[in-house]
Scaffold this motif. Structure first.
Motif, mmCIF file in Angstrom:
data_model
loop_
_atom_site.group_PDB
_atom_site.id
_atom_site.type_symbol
_atom_site.label_atom_id
_atom_site.label_comp_id
_atom_site.label_asym_id
_atom_site.label_seq_id
_atom_site.Cartn_x
_atom_site.Cartn_y
_atom_site.Cartn_z
ATOM 1 N N PRO A 243 0.830 -1.207 0.000
ATOM 2 C CA PRO A 243 0.000 0.000 0.000
ATOM 3 C C PRO A 243 0.861 1.252 0.000
ATOM 4 C CG PRO A 243 -0.384 -1.324 1.998
ATOM 5 C CD PRO A 243 0.649 -2.042 1.181
ATOM 6 N N SER A 244 0.412 2.267 -0.710
ATOM 7 C CA SER A 244 1.163 3.517 -0.766
ATOM 8 C C SER A 244 0.175 4.665 -0.944
ATOM 9 C CB SER A 244 2.163 3.450 -1.916
ATOM 10 O OG SER A 244 2.984 4.596 -1.935
ATOM 11 N N TYR A 245 0.684 5.824 -1.270
ATOM 12 C CA TYR A 245 -0.219 6.951 -1.517
ATOM 13 C C TYR A 245 0.235 7.786 -2.709
ATOM 14 C CZ TYR A 245 -2.479 11.422 -1.332
ATOM 15 O OH TYR A 245 -3.179 12.536 -1.695
ATOM 16 N N PHE A 246 -0.641 7.978 -3.645
ATOM 17 C CA PHE A 246 -0.496 9.007 -4.683
ATOM 18 C C PHE A 246 -1.851 9.695 -4.815
ATOM 19 C CE2 PHE A 246 2.412 5.554 -5.925
ATOM 20 C CZ PHE A 246 3.616 6.244 -5.919
ATOM 21 N N PRO A 247 -1.866 10.988 -5.008
ATOM 22 C CA PRO A 247 -3.158 11.699 -5.071
ATOM 23 C C PRO A 247 -4.029 11.249 -6.240
ATOM 24 C CG PRO A 247 -1.316 13.229 -4.847
ATOM 25 C CD PRO A 247 -0.730 11.892 -5.142
ATOM 26 N N PHE A 248 -3.386 10.746 -7.306
ATOM 27 C CA PHE A 248 -4.132 10.443 -8.533
ATOM 28 C C PHE A 248 -4.579 8.997 -8.628
ATOM 29 C CE2 PHE A 248 0.237 9.504 -9.579
ATOM 30 C CZ PHE A 248 0.940 10.622 -9.137
ATOM 31 N N THR A 249 -4.253 8.182 -7.618
ATOM 32 C CA THR A 249 -4.714 6.787 -7.630
ATOM 33 C C THR A 249 -5.340 6.443 -6.284
ATOM 34 O OG1 THR A 249 -2.419 6.220 -7.113
ATOM 35 C CG2 THR A 249 -3.153 5.806 -9.359
ATOM 36 N N GLU A 250 -6.316 5.538 -6.325
ATOM 37 C CA GLU A 250 -6.968 5.070 -5.102
ATOM 38 C C GLU A 250 -7.542 3.688 -5.359
ATOM 39 O OE1 GLU A 250 -6.858 6.278 -2.073
ATOM 40 O OE2 GLU A 250 -8.015 4.538 -1.449
ATOM 41 N N PRO A 251 -7.054 2.636 -4.762
ATOM 42 C CA PRO A 251 -5.869 2.635 -3.899
ATOM 43 C C PRO A 251 -4.564 2.811 -4.690
ATOM 44 C CG PRO A 251 -6.690 0.401 -4.218
ATOM 45 C CD PRO A 251 -7.665 1.307 -4.903
ATOM 46 N N HIS A 285 -7.857 7.409 -9.776
ATOM 47 C CA HIS A 285 -8.788 8.043 -8.836
ATOM 48 C C HIS A 285 -10.042 8.519 -9.576
ATOM 49 C CE1 HIS A 285 -10.309 10.615 -5.669
ATOM 50 N NE2 HIS A 285 -9.326 10.201 -4.862
ATOM 51 N N PRO A 286 -11.229 8.277 -8.992
ATOM 52 C CA PRO A 286 -12.464 8.712 -9.655
ATOM 53 C C PRO A 286 -12.455 10.203 -10.007
ATOM 54 C CG PRO A 286 -12.967 7.411 -7.686
ATOM 55 C CD PRO A 286 -11.473 7.555 -7.745
ATOM 56 N N ASN A 287 -11.829 11.030 -9.159
ATOM 57 C CA ASN A 287 -11.740 12.471 -9.473
ATOM 58 C C ASN A 287 -11.002 12.701 -10.781
ATOM 59 O OD1 ASN A 287 -12.950 12.938 -7.054
ATOM 60 N ND2 ASN A 287 -11.149 13.846 -6.037
ATOM 61 N N VAL A 288 -9.949 11.929 -10.995
ATOM 62 C CA VAL A 288 -9.129 12.092 -12.204
ATOM 63 C C VAL A 288 -9.944 11.700 -13.436
ATOM 64 C CG1 VAL A 288 -7.050 11.274 -13.419
ATOM 65 C CG2 VAL A 288 -6.941 11.788 -10.975
ATOM 66 N N ASP A 295 -16.936 8.808 -16.918
ATOM 67 C CA ASP A 295 -17.825 8.475 -15.807
ATOM 68 C C ASP A 295 -17.222 7.338 -14.978
ATOM 69 O OD1 ASP A 295 -19.783 7.798 -14.056
ATOM 70 O OD2 ASP A 295 -21.347 7.456 -15.578
ATOM 71 N N PRO A 296 -16.836 7.627 -13.723
ATOM 72 C CA PRO A 296 -16.194 6.591 -12.903
ATOM 73 C C PRO A 296 -17.138 5.448 -12.523
ATOM 74 C CG PRO A 296 -16.390 8.661 -11.686
ATOM 75 C CD PRO A 296 -16.965 8.911 -13.035
ATOM 76 N N LYS A 297 -18.458 5.658 -12.720
ATOM 77 C CA LYS A 297 -19.373 4.538 -12.433
ATOM 78 C C LYS A 297 -19.352 3.528 -13.571
ATOM 79 C CE LYS A 297 -22.513 7.396 -9.754
ATOM 80 N NZ LYS A 297 -22.244 8.643 -10.540
#
Ligand code: DAH
Length: 338
Positions: A243-251, A285-288, A295-297
């Motif tokens: 696990p890590s963190y980048f603002p543009f990916t989730e997870p 990331h859905p925001n991206v 559409d992230p859905k």
């Protein structure tokens, strides 16, 4: 006269000299002509004797001059041939041949792997807008994670890109999903305000990867990266995700590859754990997606960012990143490629 002239002819070293002798001896003012001209004063009895004698001398001299000329010309030709001749049996000169830069080789190798899996190769811009480099990658102006990428700004809104991720947004917003999923990689230079040392460089390289389709999962990401690592480092490689963190990916994940032998005797990138960190990745990331009009859905995707400089360092046991841009021929000529 005959003997003197013949010996002069023998000693002549040039056509010009021979011509001069001909003029002097046989010419209008020469002794032979003079003798022939004086014939009318001779008695009828003497005339044929003197005449034929004079003619004999003239013929002998003329012939000698012609022969001398021919042999002078032959000698000149010989000399020219000797000077201009090419000895085809001499060994040829070695032409120095350059090689592609080791990083170019690595990037092309990675491109080939992904092109083989149906990805398109996209070129981005080295001079980029803050908008694409950060905002569209879910890093708004006040986002603390901007500090992770110390940035060379050109103006408030323009910078030289700190990563290849902006190419994601530029490609997503243009993609026509009615024509199929989006699969792209984008190699190129990136820039950070770092003080150069053995492991940091103000300029390095990244290869961005992005896949967007319906039902893309983390399993697709893992399988894709595993195939790539096996092609790069050997069929017996495996990978693990942390696990890590980048603002543009989730997870977000950090990807490790199991240890492998690198170039040179005993070179082994395995330190203690048996794993070596090789790239960052995650589910887009859905925001991206939303900011790029997707559409992230309906759609999902994975992305990854890989450093070819690091790949080259690991694979060849290079311990100083500065080797890649100092361009010391002793260093770069070691990587001959295919
Ligand atoms: N852009 C990141 C960096 O330069 C690397 C990266 C990480 C790219 C995760 C990605 C990703 O596409 O999913 O640090």
């Amino acid at each position: 006269l005959k003997e003197v002239t013949l010996s002069k002819i023998k000693e002549s070293r040039s056509i010009n000299e021979l011509n001069q002798i001909r003029v002097d001896v046989l010419g209008k003012k020469g002794p032979i002509t003079e003798v022939l001209r004086g014939m009318k004063e001779l008695s009828a009895e003497e005339r044929p004797k003197v005449g034929s004698y004079a003619n004999e001398i003239r013929d002998a001299i003329t012939q000698a001059i012609e022969e001398a000329k021919t042999s002078l010309e032959a000698a000149a030709l010989e000399k020219a041939l000797a000077e201009e001749s090419i000895d085809v049996t001499l060994p040829g000169k070695q032409m120095p041949q350059g090689t592609r830069h080791v990083l170019t080789q690595i990037m092309e190798e990675i491109e080939d792997i992904f092109v083989g899996m149906g990805y398109q190769v996209v070129e981005g811009f080295e001079v980029e807008k803050d908008h694409y480099n950060f905002e569209r990658m879910n890093l708004p102006k006040d986002h603390p994670a901007r500090d992770m990428q110390d940035t060379f700004y050109i103006s408030d809104e323009v910078l030289i890109r700190t990563h290849t991720s902006p190419v994601q947004a530029r490609t997503m917003e243009k993609h026509d999903f009615s024509k199929g999923p989006l699969r792209m990689i984008s190699p190129g230079k990136v820039f950070r305000r770092d003080t150069d040392d053995a492991t940091h460089s103000h300029q390095f390289h990244q290869i961005e990867g992005l896949v967007i389709d319906k039902n893309v999962t983390m399993g697709d990401l893992k399988g894709t990266l595993e195939v790539m690592m096996q092609k790069m480092f050997g069929a017996d490689r495996s990978i693990r995700l942390r696990p890590s963190y980048f603002p543009f990916t989730e997870p977000s994940v950090e990807v490790d590859v199991s240890c492998f032998k690198c170039g040179g005797a005993g070179c082994n990138v395995c330190k203690h754990t048996g794993w070596i960190e090789i790239l960052g990745a995650g589910m887009v990331h859905p925001n991206v997606l939303e900011m790029s009009g997707i559409d992230p859905k309906e759609y999902s995707g994975f992305a990854f960012g890989l450093g070819p400089d690091r790949v080259a360092m690991l694979r060849y046991g290079v311990n100083d990143i500065r080797n890649f841009y100092q361009n010391d021929v002793r260093f770069i000529s070691q990587f001959k490629g295919e």
